[in-house]
Design a protein around this motif. Structure first.
Motif, PDB file in Angstrom:
ATOM      1  N   LEU A 127       0.797  -1.219   0.000  1.00 51.38           N
ATOM      2  CA  LEU A 127       0.000   0.000   0.000  1.00 51.38           C
ATOM      3  C   LEU A 127       0.835   1.278   0.000  1.00 51.38           C
ATOM      4  N   SER A 128       1.977   1.268   0.655  1.00 50.56           N
ATOM      5  CA  SER A 128       2.833   2.457   0.606  1.00 50.56           C
ATOM      6  C   SER A 128       3.339   2.690  -0.810  1.00 50.56           C
ATOM      7  N   LYS A 129       3.672   1.610  -1.495  1.00 48.30           N
ATOM      8  CA  LYS A 129       4.082   1.728  -2.896  1.00 48.30           C
ATOM      9  C   LYS A 129       2.909   2.181  -3.756  1.00 48.30           C
ATOM     10  N   ASN A 157     -11.147 -11.478   3.782  1.00 44.56           N
ATOM     11  CA  ASN A 157     -11.361 -11.769   5.197  1.00 44.56           C
ATOM     12  C   ASN A 157     -10.855 -10.605   6.039  1.00 44.56           C
ATOM     13  N   PHE A 158     -11.709 -10.088   6.920  1.00 46.24           N
ATOM     14  CA  PHE A 158     -11.346  -8.910   7.708  1.00 46.24           C
ATOM     15  C   PHE A 158     -10.154  -9.175   8.621  1.00 46.24           C
ATOM     16  N   ALA A 159     -10.177 -10.288   9.349  1.00 44.83           N
ATOM     17  CA  ALA A 159      -9.120 -10.562  10.321  1.00 44.83           C
ATOM     18  C   ALA A 159      -7.755 -10.673   9.647  1.00 44.83           C
ATOM     19  N   SER A 160      -7.675 -11.457   8.585  1.00 44.02           N
ATOM     20  CA  SER A 160      -6.393 -11.622   7.900  1.00 44.02           C
ATOM     21  C   SER A 160      -5.964 -10.325   7.221  1.00 44.02           C
ATOM     22  N   ALA A 161      -6.937  -9.560   6.701  1.00 43.44           N
ATOM     23  CA  ALA A 161      -6.613  -8.289   6.051  1.00 43.44           C
ATOM     24  C   ALA A 161      -6.064  -7.291   7.063  1.00 43.44           C
ATOM     25  N   LEU A 162      -6.681  -7.212   8.236  1.00 43.31           N
ATOM     26  CA  LEU A 162      -6.222  -6.280   9.267  1.00 43.31           C
ATOM     27  C   LEU A 162      -4.803  -6.622   9.714  1.00 43.31           C
ATOM     28  N   GLU A 163      -4.540  -7.903   9.891  1.00 48.20           N
ATOM     29  CA  GLU A 163      -3.210  -8.325  10.332  1.00 48.20           C
ATOM     30  C   GLU A 163      -2.162  -8.067   9.254  1.00 48.20           C
ATOM     31  N   LEU A 164      -2.468  -8.456   8.007  1.00 52.59           N
ATOM     32  CA  LEU A 164      -1.509  -8.304   6.919  1.00 52.59           C
ATOM     33  C   LEU A 164      -1.237  -6.837   6.601  1.00 52.59           C
ATOM     34  N   ILE A 165      -2.300  -6.049   6.486  1.00 51.98           N
ATOM     35  CA  ILE A 165      -2.129  -4.637   6.132  1.00 51.98           C
ATOM     36  C   ILE A 165      -1.423  -3.883   7.257  1.00 51.98           C
TER      37      ILE A 165
END
Length: 262
Positions: A127-129, A157-165
């Motif tokens: 996302l920074s890129k 998936n919200f949980a995995s997205a929150l952790e990864l992002i």
């Protein structure tokens, strides 16, 4: 000289030869070289240089269209680049907006390259890129998000997205927070609910979350359960408590404004 610089990855120097090539060998050759260079600079995350190349390509592409309307005059090699497709396969369909369908082949080739790169970054949650890419090339992120809502921009998936992002953005740095704010503003503009929840949580933007959840209590319940059931999200429990209190307050004010039920 251009080819030597290109092979050595001296992309800034190679870019200096584009105008020389345009004067000596014509716009078709310079467009071909610039398209190759654009893809290479994107691959290396050289987004300011990529932006300069995009502006050159769009300007010279329009000039070339005006000067040459017979596509048969173009070399097969250049025509191949006009139909350029990145080796990265987008997850969504290749349907284009009406505005893109109406673009000339020269401009459309630039947009294909930019969209493919945006999809690559979005799918990898780089996302920074992505922010640097959008700012450097003036890529239309809003239009892209509207089209890719069920494609490369989709969060499964919200949980995995929150952790990864959260891991990708490294929210303890100022620049990452600014990048997240930039993306949140764009997600809000297209009402991309899944992304709004993730980014607002990372930024601890309680007012954004309250405004979202008070209109969707099912989403609030799922959000609350998810944060409480994963140990990795324990840092957000204070945010969860603040949201619960604020939503309760909003609910009470709503009941008071509606008055007693007769």
């Amino acid at each position: 000289m251009f080819e030597e610089c290109f092979q050595r990855r001296w992309y800034r120097t190679a870019a200096c030869y584009i105008l020389v090539i345009a004067k000596l060998e014509g716009p078709a050759v310079s467009q071909y070289c610039a398209l190759r260079l654009l893809q290479a600079t994107l691959d290396e995350s050289l987004y300011e240089l990529a932006g300069e190349l995009v502006r050159f390509l769009l300007r010279s592409g329009r000039d070339f269209e005006n000067a040459n309307t017979d596509s048969e005059k173009l070399s097969p090699r250049f025509m191949g680049y006009l139909l350029f497709r990145s080796p990265y396969k987008r997850q969504s369909s290749d349907l284009k907006s009406n505005s893109m369908k109406e673009l000339s082949p020269h401009i459309n080739s630039v947009m294909n390259i930019l969209e493919s790169h945006a999809s690559y970054l979005m799918s990898g949650k780089e996302l920074s890129k992505l922010v640097a890419f959008v700012k450097g090339t003036q890529f239309d992120l809003v239009e892209y998000l509207q089209r890719e809502r069920q494609g490369s921009a989709r969060l499964e998936n919200f949980a995995s997205a929150l952790e990864l992002i959260g891991e990708k953005l490294q929210m303890d740095t100022l620049q990452s927070r600014l990048d997240a704010e930039f993306l949140l503003a764009h997600m809000c503009s297209v009402k991309f609910k899944e992304w709004i929840v993730v980014l607002a949580t990372l930024l601890r933007r309680a007012e954004v979350l309250v405004d979202l959840f008070r209109h969707d209590l099912r989403l609030w319940k799922a959000y609350s359960i998810t944060l409480q059931s994963h140990d990795v999200f324990s840092e957000y429990l204070d945010l969860l408590s603040a949201l619960e209190e604020e939503l309760s307050s909003v609910s009470d004010r709503t009941l008071q404004s509606n008055g007693p039920v007769s």
